[in-house]
Design a protein around this motif. Structure first.
Motif, PDB file in Angstrom:
ATOM      1  N   TYR A 100       1.056  -1.095  -0.081  1.00  0.00           N
ATOM      2  CA  TYR A 100       0.312   0.229  -0.100  1.00  0.00           C
ATOM      3  C   TYR A 100       1.023   0.804   0.011  1.00  0.00           C
ATOM      4  O   TYR A 100       0.506   2.273  -0.633  1.00  0.00           O
ATOM      5  N   THR A 101       2.008   1.342   0.597  1.00  0.00           N
ATOM      6  CA  THR A 101       2.571   2.409   0.983  1.00  0.00           C
ATOM      7  C   THR A 101       3.321   2.660  -0.278  1.00  0.00           C
ATOM      8  O   THR A 101       4.474   3.410  -0.766  1.00  0.00           O
ATOM      9  N   VAL A 102       3.804   2.005  -1.551  1.00  0.00           N
ATOM     10  CA  VAL A 102       4.333   1.829  -2.412  1.00  0.00           C
ATOM     11  C   VAL A 102       3.552   2.562  -3.083  1.00  0.00           C
ATOM     12  O   VAL A 102       4.009   3.865  -3.392  1.00  0.00           O
ATOM     13  N   TYR A 103       2.660   2.660  -3.222  1.00  0.00           N
ATOM     14  CA  TYR A 103       1.346   4.033  -4.333  1.00  0.00           C
ATOM     15  C   TYR A 103       0.959   5.698  -3.055  1.00  0.00           C
ATOM     16  O   TYR A 103       1.276   6.446  -3.719  1.00  0.00           O
ATOM     17  N   ALA A 104       2.140   5.204  -1.693  1.00  0.00           N
ATOM     18  CA  ALA A 104       1.726   6.594  -1.210  1.00  0.00           C
ATOM     19  C   ALA A 104       3.270   7.258  -1.432  1.00  0.00           C
ATOM     20  O   ALA A 104       3.088   8.213  -0.374  1.00  0.00           O
TER      21      ALA A 104
ATOM     22  N   MET B  81      11.807   3.229  -8.628  1.00  0.00           N
ATOM     23  CA  MET B  81      11.870   2.587  -9.203  1.00  0.00           C
ATOM     24  C   MET B  81      10.186   2.102 -10.546  1.00  0.00           C
ATOM     25  O   MET B  81      10.772   2.506 -11.453  1.00  0.00           O
ATOM     26  N   LEU B  82       9.268   2.327  -9.903  1.00  0.00           N
ATOM     27  CA  LEU B  82       7.849   2.428 -10.701  1.00  0.00           C
ATOM     28  C   LEU B  82       6.992   3.635 -11.604  1.00  0.00           C
ATOM     29  O   LEU B  82       6.033   3.430 -11.257  1.00  0.00           O
ATOM     30  N   VAL B  83       7.994   4.651 -10.992  1.00  0.00           N
ATOM     31  CA  VAL B  83       7.144   5.624 -10.938  1.00  0.00           C
ATOM     32  C   VAL B  83       6.328   6.201 -12.299  1.00  0.00           C
ATOM     33  O   VAL B  83       5.096   6.842 -13.089  1.00  0.00           O
ATOM     34  N   TYR B  84       7.398   5.826 -13.321  1.00  0.00           N
ATOM     35  CA  TYR B  84       6.896   5.633 -14.588  1.00  0.00           C
ATOM     36  C   TYR B  84       6.759   4.125 -15.125  1.00  0.00           C
ATOM     37  O   TYR B  84       6.531   4.677 -16.653  1.00  0.00           O
ATOM     38  N   SER B  85       6.419   3.302 -14.720  1.00  0.00           N
ATOM     39  CA  SER B  85       5.948   2.339 -15.032  1.00  0.00           C
ATOM     40  C   SER B  85       4.636   2.322 -15.527  1.00  0.00           C
ATOM     41  O   SER B  85       3.804   2.623 -14.485  1.00  0.00           O
ATOM     42  N   GLU B  86       3.926   1.780 -16.686  1.00  0.00           N
ATOM     43  CA  GLU B  86       2.304   1.306 -16.643  1.00  0.00           C
ATOM     44  C   GLU B  86       2.044  -0.156 -16.406  1.00  0.00           C
ATOM     45  O   GLU B  86       0.683  -0.360 -16.210  1.00  0.00           O
ATOM     46  N   ALA B  87       3.082  -0.629 -16.157  1.00  0.00           N
ATOM     47  CA  ALA B  87       2.522  -1.636 -15.224  1.00  0.00           C
ATOM     48  C   ALA B  87       2.796  -2.227 -13.152  1.00  0.00           C
ATOM     49  O   ALA B  87       2.961  -3.180 -13.164  1.00  0.00           O
ATOM     50  N   ARG B  88       2.503  -0.601 -13.116  1.00  0.00           N
ATOM     51  CA  ARG B  88       3.213  -1.165 -11.459  1.00  0.00           C
ATOM     52  C   ARG B  88       1.887  -1.757 -10.592  1.00  0.00           C
ATOM     53  O   ARG B  88       2.509  -1.883  -9.383  1.00  0.00           O
TER      54      ARG B  88
END
Length: 218
Positions: free
Chosen positions: A65-69, A151-158
Protein backbone atom coordinates in the motif's frame (compact mmCIF):
# COMPACT_ATOMS: atom_id res chain seq x y z
CA UNK A 1 17.27 18.94 8.96
CA UNK A 2 15.07 21.83 7.84
CA UNK A 3 14.67 20.27 4.42
CA UNK A 4 13.90 16.88 5.94
CA UNK A 5 11.30 18.44 8.24
CA UNK A 6 9.75 20.30 5.30
CA UNK A 7 9.47 17.09 3.24
CA UNK A 8 7.88 15.16 6.11
CA UNK A 9 5.53 18.03 6.86
CA UNK A 10 4.47 18.14 3.20
CA UNK A 11 3.53 14.45 3.22
CA UNK A 12 1.66 14.87 6.49
CA UNK A 13 -0.31 17.82 5.13
CA UNK A 14 -1.18 15.89 1.98
CA UNK A 15 -2.73 13.13 4.08
CA UNK A 16 -4.30 15.62 6.48
CA UNK A 17 -6.04 17.55 3.70
CA UNK A 18 -7.07 14.39 1.86
CA UNK A 19 -7.43 11.73 4.56
CA UNK A 20 -8.92 9.07 2.28
CA UNK A 21 -5.62 7.20 2.08
CA UNK A 22 -5.12 7.17 5.84
CA UNK A 23 -8.75 6.19 6.34
CA UNK A 24 -8.35 3.20 4.03
CA UNK A 25 -5.14 2.21 5.81
CA UNK A 26 -6.73 2.49 9.23
CA UNK A 27 -9.87 0.66 8.13
CA UNK A 28 -7.82 -2.20 6.74
CA UNK A 29 -5.67 -2.50 9.86
CA UNK A 30 -8.69 -2.49 12.17
CA UNK A 31 -10.94 -4.73 10.08
CA UNK A 32 -8.16 -7.22 9.31
CA UNK A 33 -7.47 -7.46 13.03
CA UNK A 34 -11.17 -8.02 13.70
CA UNK A 35 -11.40 -10.80 11.12
CA UNK A 36 -8.25 -12.55 12.32
CA UNK A 37 -9.30 -12.19 15.96
CA UNK A 38 -12.77 -13.60 15.37
CA UNK A 39 -11.38 -16.55 13.42
CA UNK A 40 -9.12 -17.46 16.32
CA UNK A 41 -11.67 -16.74 19.05
CA UNK A 42 -12.94 -20.31 19.10
CA UNK A 43 -9.74 -21.86 17.84
CA UNK A 44 -7.61 -24.28 19.80
CA UNK A 45 -4.52 -22.42 18.64
CA UNK A 46 -3.10 -19.80 21.05
CA UNK A 47 -3.05 -16.14 20.05
CA UNK A 48 0.74 -16.15 19.69
CA UNK A 49 0.35 -18.49 16.72
CA UNK A 50 -2.22 -16.02 15.38
CA UNK A 51 0.27 -13.16 15.32
CA UNK A 52 3.19 -15.22 14.09
CA UNK A 53 1.34 -15.86 10.82
CA UNK A 54 -1.02 -12.94 10.38
CA UNK A 55 1.34 -10.10 11.38
CA UNK A 56 3.93 -10.72 8.61
CA UNK A 57 1.11 -11.02 6.06
CA UNK A 58 -0.38 -7.72 7.24
CA UNK A 59 3.04 -6.08 6.99
CA UNK A 60 3.40 -7.27 3.40
CA UNK A 61 0.06 -5.69 2.48
CA UNK A 62 0.95 -2.45 4.27
CA UNK A 63 4.25 -2.33 2.39
CA UNK A 64 2.48 -2.72 -0.94
CA UNK A 65 0.00 0.00 0.00
CA UNK A 66 2.72 2.49 0.94
CA UNK A 67 4.36 1.96 -2.46
CA UNK A 68 1.49 3.96 -3.94
CA UNK A 69 1.66 6.58 -1.17
CA UNK A 70 5.29 7.51 -1.86
CA UNK A 71 6.91 8.57 -5.14
CA UNK A 72 4.01 7.26 -7.22
CA UNK A 73 1.65 9.65 -5.44
CA UNK A 74 4.02 12.52 -6.16
CA UNK A 75 3.98 11.55 -9.83
CA UNK A 76 0.19 11.22 -9.98
CA UNK A 77 -0.37 14.60 -8.31
CA UNK A 78 2.21 16.32 -10.52
CA UNK A 79 4.52 17.38 -7.69
CA UNK A 80 7.45 15.05 -8.44
CA UNK A 81 8.92 17.37 -11.06
CA UNK A 82 8.79 20.22 -8.56
CA UNK A 83 10.74 18.14 -6.05
CA UNK A 84 13.32 17.32 -8.70
CA UNK A 85 13.82 21.01 -9.47
CA UNK A 86 14.10 21.93 -5.80
CA UNK A 87 17.51 22.12 -4.07
CA UNK A 88 16.71 18.94 -2.12
CA UNK A 89 19.19 16.13 -2.71
CA UNK A 90 17.67 12.91 -4.11
CA UNK A 91 19.16 10.97 -1.19
CA UNK A 92 17.42 13.21 1.32
CA UNK A 93 14.16 12.78 -0.55
CA UNK A 94 14.57 9.01 -0.34
CA UNK A 95 15.24 9.23 3.39
CA UNK A 96 12.17 11.42 3.92
CA UNK A 97 9.94 9.01 1.99
CA UNK A 98 11.38 6.09 3.94
CA UNK A 99 10.72 7.73 7.29
CA UNK A 100 7.15 8.62 6.39
CA UNK A 101 6.46 5.14 4.99
CA UNK A 102 7.95 3.62 8.13
CA UNK A 103 5.65 5.71 10.32
CA UNK A 104 2.62 4.62 8.30
CA UNK A 105 3.58 0.95 8.52
CA UNK A 106 4.46 0.87 12.22
CA UNK A 107 1.32 2.74 13.28
CA UNK A 108 -0.96 0.60 11.10
CA UNK A 109 0.65 -2.65 12.21
CA UNK A 110 0.22 -1.60 15.84
CA UNK A 111 -3.49 -1.02 15.25
CA UNK A 112 -3.73 -4.44 13.59
CA UNK A 113 -1.92 -6.16 16.48
CA UNK A 114 -4.11 -4.71 19.21
CA UNK A 115 -7.26 -5.28 17.17
CA UNK A 116 -6.41 -8.94 16.56
CA UNK A 117 -5.56 -9.57 20.21
CA UNK A 118 -8.67 -7.81 21.48
CA UNK A 119 -11.16 -9.57 19.23
CA UNK A 120 -9.52 -12.96 19.74
CA UNK A 121 -10.34 -12.62 23.42
CA UNK A 122 -6.75 -13.42 24.33
CA UNK A 123 -4.43 -11.28 26.37
CA UNK A 124 -1.71 -13.77 27.22
CA UNK A 125 0.43 -13.26 24.13
CA UNK A 126 3.83 -11.88 25.25
CA UNK A 127 4.22 -8.33 23.96
CA UNK A 128 7.64 -7.62 25.41
CA UNK A 129 9.99 -7.17 22.49
CA UNK A 130 7.18 -7.31 19.92
CA UNK A 131 7.07 -3.58 19.30
CA UNK A 132 10.85 -3.46 19.09
CA UNK A 133 10.55 -6.08 16.36
CA UNK A 134 7.83 -4.05 14.66
CA UNK A 135 10.02 -0.93 14.74
CA UNK A 136 13.07 -2.41 13.04
CA UNK A 137 10.92 -4.41 10.63
CA UNK A 138 8.91 -1.35 9.65
CA UNK A 139 12.11 0.52 8.83
CA UNK A 140 13.10 -2.18 6.37
CA UNK A 141 9.60 -2.33 4.92
CA UNK A 142 9.49 1.46 4.59
CA UNK A 143 12.78 1.42 2.71
CA UNK A 144 11.53 -1.30 0.37
CA UNK A 145 8.30 0.59 -0.30
CA UNK A 146 10.12 3.81 -1.11
CA UNK A 147 12.61 2.12 -3.43
CA UNK A 148 9.93 0.17 -5.28
CA UNK A 149 7.81 3.31 -5.58
CA UNK A 150 10.74 5.23 -7.11
CA UNK A 151 11.46 2.36 -9.50
CA UNK A 152 7.86 2.23 -10.76
CA UNK A 153 7.14 5.94 -11.16
CA UNK A 154 7.01 5.73 -14.95
CA UNK A 155 6.01 2.09 -15.29
CA UNK A 156 2.67 1.34 -16.92
CA UNK A 157 2.57 -2.06 -15.22
CA UNK A 158 2.97 -0.73 -11.68
CA UNK A 159 -0.21 -2.45 -10.48
CA UNK A 160 1.29 -5.88 -11.07
CA UNK A 161 4.96 -5.10 -10.55
CA UNK A 162 4.58 -3.42 -7.14
CA UNK A 163 3.44 -6.57 -5.26
CA UNK A 164 5.98 -8.71 -7.12
CA UNK A 165 8.94 -6.45 -6.34
CA UNK A 166 7.91 -5.98 -2.71
CA UNK A 167 7.73 -9.74 -2.20
CA UNK A 168 11.12 -10.22 -3.84
CA UNK A 169 12.78 -7.70 -1.51
CA UNK A 170 10.91 -8.88 1.58
CA UNK A 171 11.56 -12.61 1.24
CA UNK A 172 15.17 -12.52 2.59
CA UNK A 173 14.19 -10.22 5.46
CA UNK A 174 11.18 -12.28 6.52
CA UNK A 175 13.38 -15.37 6.49
CA UNK A 176 15.72 -13.71 8.99
CA UNK A 177 13.11 -11.85 11.06
CA UNK A 178 10.64 -14.72 11.51
CA UNK A 179 12.76 -16.57 14.07
CA UNK A 180 12.94 -13.67 16.58
CA UNK A 181 9.22 -12.99 16.08
CA UNK A 182 8.25 -16.56 16.92
CA UNK A 183 10.56 -16.64 19.93
CA UNK A 184 9.16 -13.36 21.26
CA UNK A 185 5.56 -14.48 20.86
CA UNK A 186 6.27 -17.76 22.64
CA UNK A 187 7.67 -15.91 25.62
CA UNK A 188 11.32 -16.66 24.94
CA UNK A 189 14.15 -14.15 24.68
CA UNK A 190 15.84 -14.25 21.26
CA UNK A 191 19.59 -14.54 21.03
CA UNK A 192 21.39 -11.32 22.01
CA UNK A 193 21.89 -8.91 19.16
CA UNK A 194 18.84 -9.90 17.14
CA UNK A 195 17.50 -6.35 17.08
CA UNK A 196 20.91 -4.96 16.16
CA UNK A 197 21.21 -7.45 13.31
CA UNK A 198 17.78 -6.56 11.93
CA UNK A 199 18.49 -2.84 12.33
CA UNK A 200 21.82 -3.22 10.52
CA UNK A 201 20.06 -5.04 7.69
CA UNK A 202 17.46 -2.28 7.49
CA UNK A 203 20.05 0.50 7.52
CA UNK A 204 22.13 -1.36 4.96
CA UNK A 205 19.18 -1.54 2.58
CA UNK A 206 18.49 2.14 3.24
CA UNK A 207 22.11 2.92 2.31
CA UNK A 208 21.58 1.08 -0.98
CA UNK A 209 18.44 3.11 -1.61
CA UNK A 210 20.31 6.30 -0.79
CA UNK A 211 23.09 5.41 -3.21
CA UNK A 212 20.64 4.57 -6.00
CA UNK A 213 18.34 7.52 -5.34
CA UNK A 214 20.10 9.77 -7.85
CA UNK A 215 19.35 7.29 -10.62
CA UNK A 216 15.85 6.45 -9.40
CA UNK A 217 14.60 9.95 -8.67
CA UNK A 218 16.32 12.13 -11.24
Amino acid sequence: MKQLYALLRKDFLLDYRNPIGLSVLGAFSLSAGVVVGLVYRNSLWPEESLLAVSLPLALVFLSIYTVYASFIRESDTGTLDGLRLSPVEPGLLMIAKTIYSTLLIVSSSTVFTFSALFFSGGTSAPLEGLFEWLGVSSLYLGTVSSMVSAMLVYSEARAGLAPALVLVFLAPFVNVASAPLNQILQGYTPAPGWATALLALSLGFLAIGYALSRFLVE
